[in-house]
Each structure stands twice: as structure tokens, then as C-alpha cells.
Motif scaffolding. Structure first.
Motif, mmCIF file in Angstrom:
data_model
loop_
_atom_site.group_PDB
_atom_site.id
_atom_site.type_symbol
_atom_site.label_atom_id
_atom_site.label_comp_id
_atom_site.label_asym_id
_atom_site.label_seq_id
_atom_site.Cartn_x
_atom_site.Cartn_y
_atom_site.Cartn_z
ATOM 1 N N ALA A 94 0.818 -1.216 0.000
ATOM 2 C CA ALA A 94 0.000 0.000 0.000
ATOM 3 C C ALA A 94 0.855 1.272 0.000
ATOM 4 O O ALA A 94 0.332 2.380 -0.091
ATOM 5 N N GLY A 95 2.183 1.112 0.120
ATOM 6 C CA GLY A 95 3.079 2.270 0.162
ATOM 7 C C GLY A 95 3.198 2.902 1.540
ATOM 8 O O GLY A 95 3.861 3.918 1.711
ATOM 9 N N GLU A 96 2.548 2.295 2.531
ATOM 10 C CA GLU A 96 2.540 2.877 3.876
ATOM 11 C C GLU A 96 3.846 2.613 4.623
ATOM 12 O O GLU A 96 4.319 3.467 5.374
ATOM 13 N N LEU A 97 4.415 1.434 4.427
ATOM 14 C CA LEU A 97 5.638 1.099 5.147
ATOM 15 C C LEU A 97 6.777 2.030 4.733
ATOM 16 O O LEU A 97 7.556 2.483 5.568
ATOM 17 N N GLN A 98 6.836 2.340 3.459
ATOM 18 C CA GLN A 98 7.872 3.252 2.980
ATOM 19 C C GLN A 98 7.740 4.612 3.663
ATOM 20 O O GLN A 98 8.746 5.238 4.010
ATOM 21 N N GLN A 99 6.516 5.066 3.889
ATOM 22 C CA GLN A 99 6.297 6.349 4.556
ATOM 23 C C GLN A 99 6.707 6.281 6.021
ATOM 24 O O GLN A 99 7.343 7.207 6.530
#
Length: 104
Positions: A94-99
Motif C-alpha cells: 500500500a506504500g505505507e511502510l515506505q512512509q
């Protein structure tokens, strides 16, 4: 707080990214730990601190109480519990971990 809880707390608070896992980043000893390391590598984490719970039975049991989470691996970023392998994968996709890893 018990001695083992204090040791875990110090590891979590003194390292930006900590993964409690079975084995090491170079030699994961279970599929879930291996997947967690691969996800973090894909995110470009360069300051990963791993802790092999197979080498310390106190921490292996204590980490489950520390986060109130029954399974290993467990990821902590900036002193906060993020989750295990499945949660890491969902957040990564979901791209959340990168954030989270970027401190956003």
C-alpha cells in the motif's frame, strides 16, 4: 519492568529500525523472517538492526509480551511497534511502510 523487558525496550528505543526475527538478515531461519528482511531491503533500509530471538530464549518470550503480539518477526520503527510479516507486506504493497520508514 523485568530485566528482559528493559533490554527489549533499550533495543527498540536506541535503534531507528529494529527487526526481532529468527536468524539474521544474512541467514533468516524462517520464511516469515526472510520475507520481512526482503521487504525492508526493498524499502532501502540501510540502518536495520536485527535481533536473533533463537539465540536468546528470554527475549524470544519477552518480545511477545512487550508488544502483546504472539508471533515473530516483529518490526519496530522509531520506538513504535509496526507489526509482523503479514502486516509489513500489506503496508509495503500500500506504500505505507515506505512512509513510516521515511519518518512521514
Amino acid at each position: 519492568m523485568s530485566d528482559v523487558q528493559q533490554r527489549i525496550d533499550a533495543l527498540v528505543k536506541n535503534n531507528r529500525v529494529v527487526l526481532f526475527m529468527k536468524g539474521s538478515a544474512q541467514f533468516p531461519m524462517c520464511g516469515f523472517s526472510g520475507r520481512a528482511v526482503q521487504i525492508l531491503k526493498a524499502c532501502g533500509v540501510s540502518d536495520l538492526k536485527t535481533f536473533n530471538v533463537l539465540e536468546d530464549e528470554e527475549v524470544r518470550q519477552g518480545i511477545k509480551e512487550y508488544a502483546n503480539w504472539p508471533t515473530i518477526p516483529q518490526l519496530y520503527v522509531n520506538g513504535e511497534f509496526v507489526g509482523g510479516s503479514d502486516i509489513m507486506m500489506e503496508m509495503y504493497e500500500a506504500g505505507e511502510l515506505q512512509q513510516v520508514l521515511a519518518g512521514q
